[in-house]
Scaffold this motif. Structure first.
Motif, PDB file in Angstrom:
ATOM      1  N   GLN A   1     -13.695  -4.122  18.607  1.00 20.97           N
ATOM      2  CA  GLN A   1     -12.927  -4.147  17.355  1.00 20.97           C
ATOM      3  C   GLN A   1     -11.431  -3.928  17.594  1.00 20.97           C
ATOM      4  O   GLN A   1     -10.598  -4.472  16.880  1.00 20.97           O
TER       5      GLN A   1
ATOM      6  N   ARG B   1      -1.292  -8.027  20.074  1.00 20.74           N
ATOM      7  CA  ARG B   1      -2.430  -8.885  19.770  1.00 20.74           C
ATOM      8  C   ARG B   1      -1.969 -10.346  19.797  1.00 20.74           C
ATOM      9  O   ARG B   1      -0.818 -10.631  19.477  1.00 20.74           O
TER      10      ARG B   1
ATOM     11  N   THR C   1      -7.095 -12.403  13.760  1.00 21.53           N
ATOM     12  CA  THR C   1      -6.290 -11.195  13.922  1.00 21.53           C
ATOM     13  C   THR C   1      -5.119 -11.134  12.948  1.00 21.53           C
ATOM     14  O   THR C   1      -4.386 -10.162  12.941  1.00 21.53           O
ATOM     15  N   MET C   2      -4.924 -12.178  12.155  1.00 17.94           N
ATOM     16  CA  MET C   2      -3.802 -12.133  11.201  1.00 17.94           C
ATOM     17  C   MET C   2      -4.134 -12.939   9.948  1.00 17.94           C
ATOM     18  O   MET C   2      -5.018 -13.790   9.962  1.00 17.94           O
ATOM     19  N   THR C   3      -3.419 -12.644   8.876  1.00 21.14           N
ATOM     20  CA  THR C   3      -3.513 -13.446   7.658  1.00 21.14           C
ATOM     21  C   THR C   3      -2.143 -14.050   7.395  1.00 21.14           C
ATOM     22  O   THR C   3      -1.127 -13.440   7.713  1.00 21.14           O
TER      23      THR C   3
ATOM     24  N   CYS D   1      -0.152  -9.113  10.727  1.00 14.62           N
ATOM     25  CA  CYS D   1      -1.049  -8.766  11.835  1.00 14.62           C
ATOM     26  C   CYS D   1      -2.043  -7.704  11.360  1.00 14.62           C
ATOM     27  O   CYS D   1      -1.825  -7.040  10.345  1.00 14.62           O
ATOM     28  N   GLU D   2      -3.129  -7.524  12.097  1.00 14.27           N
ATOM     29  CA  GLU D   2      -4.134  -6.500  11.787  1.00 14.27           C
ATOM     30  C   GLU D   2      -3.522  -5.104  11.782  1.00 14.27           C
ATOM     31  O   GLU D   2      -3.968  -4.219  11.057  1.00 14.27           O
ATOM     32  N   CYS D   3      -2.486  -4.891  12.623  1.00 12.25           N
ATOM     33  CA  CYS D   3      -1.882  -3.560  12.727  1.00 12.25           C
ATOM     34  C   CYS D   3      -0.938  -3.284  11.561  1.00 12.25           C
ATOM     35  O   CYS D   3      -0.482  -2.152  11.407  1.00 12.25           O
TER      36      CYS D   3
END
Ligand SMILES: [Zn+2]
Length: 155
Positions: free
Chosen positions: A58, A95, A102-104, A125-127
């Motif tokens: 994950q 990433r 991993t991103m939108t 990003c996910e972060c």
């Protein structure tokens, strides 16, 4: 015959300039720092593969480690990455940015008039780090390395 010889001499000397005053430069015969470029490219491909194939991890620790490695090598060797390459990597968490993985990505327009000129492409990003690109300003924009045509030399 004498006229032809004069023409040959004028073309042979000095920089090769076309009718628009653009200096034409021959393409490079070899890639400088080929080994560094191969290594950076391999690390990026490896990281992309692990991001796509390994769903159990994950935190994406392995693929992020590869990009962290890539970032360090790029800084040590002072290699220049293309803008399109850099846009596929999150600077904060390392990433590889892959849509829906991993991103939108979404287009936001925060102006009052809601004109297409103020459209901003936001990659999240996910972060939580977001990259913003004003895509509405110049829809046909291309980075300098992707433009085709002669190289303009500045004096
Ligand atoms: Zn990130």
């Amino acid at each position: 015959m004498a006229k032809l010889n004069k023409k040959d001499k004028s073309q042979g000397k000095g920089p090769n300039v076309n009718e628009h005053g653009v200096i034409l430069v021959p393409p490079p015969k070899s890639v400088p720092n080929k080994e560094h470029m191969q290594r950076l490219n391999y690390l990026f491909q490896l990281s992309t593969f692990h991001t796509m194939a390994n769903d159990q991890d994950q935190n994406r620790s392995l693929s992020r480690m590869y990009i962290r490695n890539l970032d360090l090598i790029q800084k040590k060797t002072k290699s220049a990455l293309t803008p399109s390459f850099k846009r596929q990597i999150c600077k904060s968490c390392h990433r590889v940015l892959i849509p829906t993985k991993t991103m939108t990505q979404q287009i936001i327009n925060e102006s009052k008039q809601k004109t297409a000129r103020n459209d901003v492409l936001v990659l999240s990003c996910e972060c939580g780090v977001r990259k913003r690109f004003p895509v509405g300003l110049n829809p046909g924009y291309q980075p300098h390395v992707e433009r085709v045509g002669p190289i303009y030399m500045s004096k």
